[in-house]
Write a protein that holds these residues in place. Structure first.
Motif, short mmCIF file in Angstrom:
data_model
loop_
_atom_site.label_atom_id
_atom_site.label_comp_id
_atom_site.label_asym_id
_atom_site.label_seq_id
_atom_site.Cartn_x
_atom_site.Cartn_y
_atom_site.Cartn_z
N PRO A 83 12.99 0.22 -0.82
CA PRO A 83 13.83 -0.73 -0.07
C PRO A 83 13.04 -1.37 1.07
O PRO A 83 12.28 -0.70 1.77
N GLN A 84 13.21 -2.66 1.26
CA GLN A 84 12.49 -3.41 2.28
C GLN A 84 13.31 -3.46 3.57
O GLN A 84 14.00 -4.43 3.87
N GLY A 85 13.25 -2.39 4.38
CA GLY A 85 14.01 -2.31 5.62
C GLY A 85 14.58 -0.93 5.80
O GLY A 85 14.61 -0.12 4.86
N ASN A 86 15.03 -0.63 7.03
CA ASN A 86 15.54 0.71 7.34
C ASN A 86 17.05 0.82 7.28
O ASN A 86 17.60 1.91 7.32
N GLY A 87 17.74 -0.34 7.24
CA GLY A 87 19.20 -0.32 7.27
C GLY A 87 19.80 -0.14 5.89
O GLY A 87 19.13 -0.20 4.86
N GLU A 158 29.24 -3.26 1.07
CA GLU A 158 28.41 -4.32 1.67
C GLU A 158 29.07 -4.93 2.90
O GLU A 158 28.43 -5.18 3.92
N ARG A 159 30.38 -5.20 2.78
CA ARG A 159 31.09 -5.80 3.92
C ARG A 159 30.98 -4.93 5.17
O ARG A 159 30.75 -5.42 6.28
N HIS A 160 31.11 -3.61 4.99
CA HIS A 160 31.00 -2.69 6.14
C HIS A 160 29.59 -2.68 6.70
O HIS A 160 29.39 -2.69 7.93
N PHE A 161 28.60 -2.67 5.82
CA PHE A 161 27.21 -2.62 6.28
C PHE A 161 26.85 -3.89 7.05
O PHE A 161 26.09 -3.84 8.02
N LYS A 162 27.42 -5.03 6.62
CA LYS A 162 27.16 -6.27 7.34
C LYS A 162 27.78 -6.24 8.74
O LYS A 162 27.20 -6.75 9.70
N HIS A 163 28.96 -5.63 8.84
CA HIS A 163 29.57 -5.49 10.16
C HIS A 163 28.69 -4.62 11.08
O HIS A 163 28.58 -4.88 12.27
N LEU A 164 28.07 -3.57 10.48
CA LEU A 164 27.18 -2.71 11.28
C LEU A 164 26.02 -3.51 11.84
O LEU A 164 25.63 -3.36 13.01
N VAL A 174 33.13 -0.41 15.60
CA VAL A 174 34.09 0.70 15.75
C VAL A 174 35.23 0.55 14.75
O VAL A 174 35.70 1.53 14.14
N GLU A 175 35.67 -0.69 14.55
CA GLU A 175 36.80 -0.92 13.63
C GLU A 175 36.40 -0.67 12.18
O GLU A 175 37.23 -0.26 11.37
N THR A 176 35.14 -0.90 11.85
CA THR A 176 34.73 -0.79 10.43
C THR A 176 34.28 0.62 10.05
O THR A 176 34.24 0.94 8.86
N ILE A 177 33.92 1.46 11.03
CA ILE A 177 33.37 2.79 10.70
C ILE A 177 34.36 3.64 9.89
O ILE A 177 33.97 4.21 8.85
N PRO A 178 35.64 3.77 10.27
CA PRO A 178 36.55 4.63 9.47
C PRO A 178 36.69 4.13 8.03
O PRO A 178 36.64 4.93 7.09
N SER A 179 36.91 2.81 7.86
CA SER A 179 37.07 2.30 6.49
C SER A 179 35.76 2.46 5.72
O SER A 179 35.78 2.73 4.50
N TRP A 209 20.61 4.93 11.35
CA TRP A 209 19.52 4.12 11.92
C TRP A 209 20.03 2.76 12.38
O TRP A 209 19.68 2.27 13.44
N GLU A 210 20.91 2.14 11.57
CA GLU A 210 21.45 0.82 11.92
C GLU A 210 22.26 0.90 13.20
O GLU A 210 22.18 0.02 14.07
N LEU A 211 23.07 1.95 13.32
CA LEU A 211 23.87 2.12 14.54
C LEU A 211 22.95 2.28 15.76
O LEU A 211 23.17 1.66 16.81
N ALA A 212 21.93 3.15 15.62
CA ALA A 212 21.02 3.39 16.74
C ALA A 212 20.25 2.13 17.10
O ALA A 212 20.05 1.81 18.28
N GLU A 213 19.82 1.38 16.07
CA GLU A 213 19.05 0.16 16.31
C GLU A 213 19.90 -0.88 17.05
O GLU A 213 19.42 -1.59 17.93
N ARG A 214 21.18 -0.95 16.67
CA ARG A 214 22.07 -1.91 17.34
C ARG A 214 22.23 -1.57 18.82
O ARG A 214 22.20 -2.45 19.68
N VAL A 215 22.38 -0.27 19.13
CA VAL A 215 22.50 0.14 20.53
C VAL A 215 21.21 -0.17 21.29
O VAL A 215 21.24 -0.71 22.40
N SER A 216 20.05 0.16 20.70
CA SER A 216 18.77 -0.12 21.36
C SER A 216 18.60 -1.60 21.64
O SER A 216 18.03 -2.00 22.65
N ARG A 217 19.12 -2.44 20.70
CA ARG A 217 18.95 -3.89 20.85
C ARG A 217 19.86 -4.45 21.94
O ARG A 217 19.46 -5.33 22.70
#
Length: 907
Positions: A83-87, A158-164, A174-179, A209-217
């Protein structure tokens, strides 16, 4: 409106990103698509007829082998891709690309031509080419089915991952994590491939990783504190909530899976999934706390506090310190969200907490320790500060009253009510301060006045509590008493009633200061005087010190600050200290005199060197030791007189201390012993130092004396002889030790010299001196032996030098009998030339012998060879004289013989 625009922007960006990815995927498929090589064969006709057509089966087999190789190469290529990327979106894209690649190849295998060719080949019994092809085709089908299945299930996520990755804010995530987590659960249950740890854990790790990267950004510590504390708190709290929800939702879904009892449980590696997100949640909480502290400080140190304290500069200084709190956080050299930076980040947070505590203390100090004017006591000062604030507030209300109906409005009534409320609080503050002070004064003041005038700051049994037998004292005037006095004055100025006792104390303030000053001066004299005594003097004056302490005793036993006789007590102490001071001065004067005498004895020189001669010649051995003994005798006589004067000095001190004049006072027994010990140490050092110095001089490179060489027929010897020089040295050193016999010991318990004692078997009485003790000193015996040995070595080396061959060649000059030798020589009737050779030989010896007479230096001794050279020359000249006489006699005889012959011939 701004939020709506942000959402539209985010949606547009998401659509654009999706379009770009489709274009990229299509391009990759076009570029990397594998086309099967399908030969153009005539496949029309009956199946039986086709199998018999020449060359057709071979062409189909060749094509089938090529297809098998193409399929294997395609599969191998796909298995190498990552895969080309960490997310998580990168994983969906990975499976879509594999699905597209394998789908194209799979569809080509379904073409009618390919199917017809395979059917023809199948008519042949199990060819190797067909068998290999089928294996590769089955493997292709397996990987294609897996890719298609994974794309189908991952597309539901995919829809949830894009929201992340691209959601408009943390709240969207936060809204997309439970679903999303429920969707993951469905994939786990239904999918045939994402129902194993090795597939699901890496996918969840990508989500983390995506969650952590978003916070770092979003949470950038370099710039985040440039926003308001409220904005920082919103961002960091939402980020923390998102990270914590990720873990909470995982455990909720895990619990549902366990509760169902049907599906495989989630037993994933929690360290991989939550270590970093948990750590980052903690960092977000740290950043939130920092913003919270900043917000509270900015609210506290606002304009209101500046006005209330009346010290705006002080508040400004504190605010500058608050502003500086985020400096080390913004400039930290590491990324705080990285686990490896935990130690450094903890250090920064520890610094922050410590700095916050310091600022809190400044705030509390401003509230509980209000600013005081110079010399103001705390209670009266606090009330004055409160009244000044009240007057400023009251002045404002009065100005409002001057404006008609201003206070009758709603705002005016509110302001007036606030004023009255604050005024009541201020009055309560003032009343409480006053009441607490009254209670404190009534309860504590009598106790302070009942304290003794003096006290021991340390227990007298401790080493620091004693000094030369004298206990340390301090003035026991409580600092609280001074503060009560000052408070009383200011309270009366503020219009308060003060207790009578406090007023009386305040009226006598000058008198108390006079007492304190007098006591302090008296104690300073007392302590200085005792500190000047050495242990021996302190012991000598033990009774006088005890008497002085008896005079001081009422100050720490009976008298207190209510007593009437304080000044008389101070006077009595000063008189007693003055008398003791006079006694100490006389004792120390005599002690100094005794010590100077003992030091003169200690520093005396017992091996004085003879002054240099004008000629520069060194003294002979005898001259050297005679001079040493002569000078030593003179010095010892003078020193013994000084020693004998010590006894009368001690008797004089006896008169001062014990008022007797006996020289054997029991009160001075230990004092006599002290000086006797000092004298013993002085004499021990005198002897050891002088012997050490003389030993160094003996073995040094500077010559002290000279020794001669003489001819003691038939040998060349030292003069004085070796044993005599050694004896003189040993005797001189022994006399050095015995010089202590000049100092007679005192009788026990006295400073009186011990009379001569008649010993058994001796005719003359014997004096008891320090020699009897010092002679047993092992160091002295060691030095004595060393000096003797060193001098012996020096003399031995000089003797060896004299025994060298250069002097032996002259031995014939004095060993041969001149008469016999000359008679034998004359009997040969030698010629004049023979006589001349002999004369020249001995004359040459007489001249050259002095070339061998260079002095020989051996450490402290110089060997003088001139006397030996002169003796050798004398012997050589005697030979010359003897030869001359023989030559004269021979010539005379020949002359007379010639005369007689001439006479006889003439006749």
């Amino acid at each position: 409106e701004s939020q709506s625009k942000a959402m539209m922007r985010d949606e547009f960006l998401m659509s654009l990103s999706k379009f770009v990815k489709h274009i990229q995927r299509t391009s990759q498929q076009l570029e990397g698509e594998i086309r099967l090589d399908i030969p153009n064969l005539n496949l029309e006709g009956d199946m039986i007829e086709l199998t018999r057509r020449p060359g057709l089966m071979e062409d189909i087999e060749t094509a089938c082998g090529n297809w098998q190789q193409q399929i294997s190469a395609a599969i191998e290529q796909q298995l190498k891709k990552k895969p080309q990327g960490n997310g998580p979106l990168a994983e969906i894209d990975f499976w879509r690309e594999r699905n597209a690649a394998l789908s194209a190849l799979s569809e080509q295998l379904k073409l009618p031509t390919v199917t017809r060719m395979l059917d023809v080949l199948a008519q042949k019994a199990d060819t190797t080419a067909l068998s290999n092809f089928k294996m590769s085709r089955d493997e292709l089908a397996k990987y294609y089915t897996e890719a298609k299945d994974n794309v189908r299930f991952l597309t539901t996520l995919e829809r949830h991952f894009k929201h992340l990755a691209q959601g408009s804010g943390f709240h969207a995530v936060v809204e997309t994590i439970p679903s999303m987590m429920n969707a993951l659960r469905m994939v786990w249950i239904i999918s045939r491939h994402y129902n194993k740890d090795e597939r699901m854990v890496p996918l969840m790790e990508r989500i983390a990783w995506e969650l952590a990267e978003r916070v770092s950004r979003v949470i950038n510590i370099r710039t985040i504190y440039r926003e308001t504390p409220e904005q920082v708190k919103v961002k960091t709290s939402e980020a923390r909530q998102m990270l914590e929800l990720w873990k909470e939702t995982y455990f909720d879904v895990r619990a549902k899976i366990e509760a169902s009892g049907r599906d495989a449980r989630w037993e994933f590696d929690r360290k991989r999934l939550f270590d970093r997100t948990d750590y980052m949640a903690g960092i977000c909480q740290n950043l939130y706390n920092v913003a919270q502290v900043l917000e509270e400080f900015y609210n506290i140190f606002g304009p209101e506090l500046k006005a209330v304290t009346g010290d705006p500069k002080r508040i400004e200084d504190v605010l500058k310190r608050v502003d500086g709190l985020v400096g080390p956080i913004e400039t930290v050299k590491v990324d705080p969200f990285e686990l490896k930076s935990a130690t450094i980040w903890k250090t920064v947070m520890t610094w922050f907490e410590r700095e916050v505590e310091i600022i809190n203390k400044l705030f509390l100090q401003a509230m509980h320790d209000p600013p005081l004017t110079k010399n103001q006591p705390p209670v009266a000062g606090a009330i004055s500060w409160e009244r000044s604030l009240f007057n400023r507030m009251k002045h404002t209300i009065i100005r409002f009253q001057s404006v008609d109906d201003m206070l009758m409005t709603d705002q005016g009534k509110s302001a007036k009510a606030k004023y009255l409320s604050v005024a009541r609080q201020m009055k309560d503050y003032e009343d409480n301060k006053y009441q607490q002070w009254i209670e404190y004064v009534d309860g504590a003041l009598p106790g302070f006045l009942k304290k003794n005038l003096l006290m021991h700051p340390l227990p007298p049994t401790t080493p620091a509590g004693k000094q030369n037998g004298g206990i340390q004292y301090v003035v026991n005037f409580a600092p609280e008493l001074q503060e009560i006095t000052t408070e009383t004055k200011y309270m009366e100025q503020l219009g308060f009633m003060v207790p009578d006792l406090a007023r009386n104390v305040a009226l006598q303030e000058d008198k108390y200061f006079s007492y304190i000053s007098g006591l302090a001066h008296m104690l300073n004299r007392y302590h200085t005087l005792l500190a000047s005594l050495d242990p021996a003097e302190a012991q000598l004056l033990e009774d006088h010190i005890r008497e002085l302490k008896r005079v001081l005793k009422p100050g720490y036993k009976r008298l207190n600050w209510n007593s009437l006789g304080i000044q008389d007590y101070i006077t009595r102490c000063d008189v007693a200290i003055g008398k003791f001071e006079s006694l100490v001065n006389q004792i120390q004067k005599n002690s100094k005199d005794i010590d100077s005498r003992i030091q003169m004895i200690r520093n005396a020189e017992l091996f004085k060197r003879i002054p240099p001669k004008p000629s520069g010649d060194l003294p002979s051995v005898k001259e050297f030791f005679e001079y040493v003994e002569m000078e030593r005798a003179k010095d010892l006589e003078a020193l013994s007189r000084k020693y004998r004067a010590i006894g009368p000095l001690l008797t004089k001190m006896e008169g001062l201390v014990a008022h007797t004049n006996t020289g054997k006072s029991p009160r001075l027994h230990r004092y006599y012993e002290h000086w006797e010990k000092q004298m013993f140490d002085s004499l021990s050092e005198l002897v050891t130092r002088n012997m050490t110095s003389f030993n160094d001089a003996v073995t040094g490179n500077e010559q002290l004396m000279q020794i001669e060489t003489i001819l003691s027929t038939p040998e060349i010897v030292l003069h004085p002889a070796v044993n005599e020089v050694h004896k003189l040295t040993v005797q001189c050193v022994r006399d050095c030790v015995e010089s202590t016999k000049h100092f007679v010991r005192w009788m026990a318990g006295t400073c009186i010299e011990t009379p001569a004692q008649q010993a058994d078997g001796q005719d003359e009485p014997m004096l008891i001196t320090f020699f009897q003790d010092i002679m047993h000193n092992p160091r002295i015996a060691e030095l004595f032996s060393s000096i003797s040995s060193n001098m012996q070595k020096i003399l031995s080396n000089l003797s060896k030098f004299l025994g060298q061959q250069k002097w032996k060649r002259y031995r014939t000059l004095w060993k041969l009998e001149k008469t016999i030798v000359m008679e034998k020589f004359a009997a040969k009737n030698p010629s004049c030339v023979a006589y001349d050779d002999k004369l020249l030989f001995y004359s040459k010896i007489a001249e050259d012998v002095f070339l061998q007479a260079t002095p020989k230096d051996e450490q402290c001794l110089r060997l003088n060879l001139l006397p030996l050279a002169m003796t050798v020359q004398e012997h050589a000249l005697q030979w010359v004289q003897s030869l001359g006489k023989l030559l004269n006699d021979s010539a005379k005889e020949n002359l007379f013989s010639l005369r007689d012959m001439l006479v006889s011939r003439s006749i």
